[in-house]
Enzyme design. Structure first.
Site, mmCIF file in Angstrom:
data_model
loop_
_atom_site.group_PDB
_atom_site.id
_atom_site.type_symbol
_atom_site.label_atom_id
_atom_site.label_comp_id
_atom_site.label_asym_id
_atom_site.label_seq_id
_atom_site.Cartn_x
_atom_site.Cartn_y
_atom_site.Cartn_z
ATOM 1 N N LYS A 76 24.826 20.750 17.970
ATOM 2 C CA LYS A 76 24.496 21.997 17.496
ATOM 3 C C LYS A 76 25.333 23.306 18.372
ATOM 4 O O LYS A 76 26.054 23.539 17.991
ATOM 5 C CB LYS A 76 23.312 22.173 17.533
ATOM 6 C CG LYS A 76 21.571 21.883 16.875
ATOM 7 C CD LYS A 76 20.708 22.194 17.167
ATOM 8 C CE LYS A 76 20.434 22.616 18.700
ATOM 9 N NZ LYS A 76 19.641 21.047 19.440
ATOM 10 N N ARG B 110 12.705 27.354 16.599
ATOM 11 C CA ARG B 110 12.636 25.723 16.860
ATOM 12 C C ARG B 110 11.032 25.877 15.880
ATOM 13 O O ARG B 110 10.317 24.355 16.681
ATOM 14 C CB ARG B 110 12.422 25.789 18.225
ATOM 15 C CG ARG B 110 13.761 25.358 18.513
ATOM 16 C CD ARG B 110 13.943 25.461 20.039
ATOM 17 N NE ARG B 110 14.842 24.568 21.153
ATOM 18 C CZ ARG B 110 15.845 25.166 21.230
ATOM 19 N NH1 ARG B 110 16.329 25.907 20.822
ATOM 20 N NH2 ARG B 110 16.497 24.369 21.973
ATOM 21 N N ARG C 86 25.711 15.435 30.630
ATOM 22 C CA ARG C 86 26.517 16.577 30.126
ATOM 23 C C ARG C 86 26.837 17.454 31.543
ATOM 24 O O ARG C 86 25.720 17.805 32.544
ATOM 25 C CB ARG C 86 25.482 17.630 29.146
ATOM 26 C CG ARG C 86 25.855 18.910 28.572
ATOM 27 C CD ARG C 86 24.996 19.136 27.706
ATOM 28 N NE ARG C 86 23.948 19.254 27.396
ATOM 29 C CZ ARG C 86 22.636 19.509 26.974
ATOM 30 N NH1 ARG C 86 23.905 20.197 25.255
ATOM 31 N NH2 ARG C 86 21.594 20.628 27.289
ATOM 32 N N ARG D 155 22.798 20.975 33.744
ATOM 33 C CA ARG D 155 21.598 22.230 34.024
ATOM 34 C C ARG D 155 20.194 21.458 34.246
ATOM 35 O O ARG D 155 20.402 20.825 34.157
ATOM 36 C CB ARG D 155 21.734 22.060 32.266
ATOM 37 C CG ARG D 155 22.189 23.178 31.287
ATOM 38 C CD ARG D 155 22.083 23.340 29.980
ATOM 39 N NE ARG D 155 21.014 23.185 29.175
ATOM 40 C CZ ARG D 155 21.540 23.912 28.168
ATOM 41 N NH1 ARG D 155 22.583 23.434 27.901
ATOM 42 N NH2 ARG D 155 19.723 23.306 27.646
ATOM 43 N N ARG E 91 11.515 18.259 26.921
ATOM 44 C CA ARG E 91 12.401 18.061 25.471
ATOM 45 C C ARG E 91 12.490 17.728 24.454
ATOM 46 O O ARG E 91 12.102 18.266 23.268
ATOM 47 C CB ARG E 91 14.048 18.666 26.385
ATOM 48 C CG ARG E 91 13.274 20.089 27.467
ATOM 49 C CD ARG E 91 15.241 20.504 27.862
ATOM 50 N NE ARG E 91 15.656 20.545 26.845
ATOM 51 C CZ ARG E 91 17.414 20.196 26.777
ATOM 52 N NH1 ARG E 91 17.518 19.610 27.545
ATOM 53 N NH2 ARG E 91 17.886 20.705 26.327
HETATM 54 P P1 AMP Z 1 19.269 25.406 23.911
HETATM 55 O O1 AMP Z 1 19.882 25.308 25.242
HETATM 56 O O2 AMP Z 1 19.473 25.366 22.696
HETATM 57 O O3 AMP Z 1 18.490 23.841 24.502
HETATM 58 O O4 AMP Z 1 17.972 26.047 24.853
HETATM 59 C C1 AMP Z 1 17.416 25.805 25.913
HETATM 60 C C2 AMP Z 1 15.947 26.634 26.102
HETATM 61 O O5 AMP Z 1 15.689 27.638 25.742
HETATM 62 C C3 AMP Z 1 15.274 25.492 25.262
HETATM 63 O O6 AMP Z 1 14.612 24.336 26.191
HETATM 64 C C4 AMP Z 1 13.934 26.608 25.356
HETATM 65 O O7 AMP Z 1 12.944 26.992 26.619
HETATM 66 C C5 AMP Z 1 14.718 27.940 24.759
HETATM 67 N N1 AMP Z 1 14.780 28.724 23.622
HETATM 68 C C6 AMP Z 1 15.632 28.332 22.563
HETATM 69 N N2 AMP Z 1 15.774 28.688 21.376
HETATM 70 C C7 AMP Z 1 14.318 29.009 21.606
HETATM 71 C C8 AMP Z 1 13.557 29.107 20.358
HETATM 72 N N3 AMP Z 1 13.911 29.663 19.318
HETATM 73 N N4 AMP Z 1 11.982 29.114 20.906
HETATM 74 C C9 AMP Z 1 11.631 28.322 22.082
HETATM 75 N N5 AMP Z 1 11.816 28.741 22.971
HETATM 76 C C10 AMP Z 1 13.659 28.873 22.584
#
Ligand code: AMP
Length: 238
Positions: free
Chosen positions: A21, A95, A131, A177, A188
């Site tokens: 994404k 989400r 990653r 990460r 996740r």
């Molecule tokens: P990502 O980089 O998109 O995988 O997001 C990393 C982390 O940020 C996720 O595992 C959540 O802990 C938090 N996060 C990001 N976007 C959201 C969202 N829309 N709702 C809730 N938590 C989020």
């Protein structure tokens, strides 16, 4: 790339962690001249700067859980209200169903399209465990691509051995990460299945879903995304 269309599109990128994404959001923003928000990047930045929000969400991110809906919704509503450019891309939001409903309320007047990037789970595990992120500039790399093998370091040498420490093209060290550790990845993915995957049907029912296979190269996927998106935007503006 210039598209002739009226109105202001709002494009959501939906898909499991590691679906690509972020990469596609970046390319769309550059290609279409739209503004993007990556909620994960934004939260990691708050954590790195030690802001009150960062301190509040740090542990949640490390555990791979979701930040509460009200916090996320406020951030995104604020972004949409203060950025009124040609178009907006949301990477990582919504989400949950509650976030999708909040987005529906605050996106009135915009044309909402949701791109669901589909990648099988074994491929997700393979991608996420390889990653790496640059400690210095934040750029994302994938050891499966072996691109880093050919990257000159600042002193001009090349990292051409499997044992070499992978480095970014800025010279920064590439690290895993926190939430890409295997046990956290599994958690996740479980959260994605339970809370986010139902949004695919939610948007399909509304006729706003664009489904894209995400297993090719980033270029292949981007071409497919552009093709579908252009078709929708052109139909919508004619
Ligand atoms: P990502 O980089 O998109 O995988 O997001 C990393 C982390 O940020 C996720 O595992 C959540 O802990 C938090 N996060 C990001 N976007 C959201 C969202 N829309 N709702 C809730 N938590 C989020």
């Amino acid at each position: 790339m210039v598209l002739s269309h009226s109105g202001s599109p709002l494009v959501v990128l939906l898909g499991p962690p590691g679906a690509g994404k972020g990469t596609q959001a970046e390319r769309l923003a550059r290609g279409f001249g739209w503004k993007k928000i990556s909620t994960g990047d934004l939260l990691r930045d708050e954590v790195a700067r030690g802001t009150p929000l960062g301190r509040r969400v740090n542990e949640i991110l490390q555990r791979g859980q979701l930040v509460p809906d009200d916090i996320m919704t406020d951030i995104v509503e604020n972004f949409i209200a203060h950025h009124c450019p040609k178009g907006i891309i949301l990477d990582g939001f919504p989400r949950t169903l509650a976030q999708a409903e909040a987005l529906e309320r605050c996106s009135q007047g915009k044309r909402l399209w949701v791109i669901s990037i589909e990648v099988p789970e074994e491929e997700i595990m393979r991608r996420l465990s390889a990653r790496r992120v640059c400690r210095k500039c934040g750029k994302i790399w994938n050891l499966n691509d072996k691109i880093w093998d050919h990257t000159p370091t600042p002193d001009g040498t090349h990292l051409d051995s499997e044992q070499a420490t992978p480095r970014c093209d800025c010279g920064g060290e590439l690290v895993v990460r926190d939430d890409d550790r295997p046990e956290i990845i599994a958690h996740r993915l479980e959260i994605y299945r339970q809370q986010t995957a139902p949004l695919v049907q939610f948007y399909r029912d509304r006729g706003q879903l664009i489904e894209i296979g995400g297993t090719g190269t980033p270029d292949d996927v981007f071409n497919k995304v552009c093709e579908e998106l252009k078709r929708k935007l052109e139909v919508g503006s004619s």
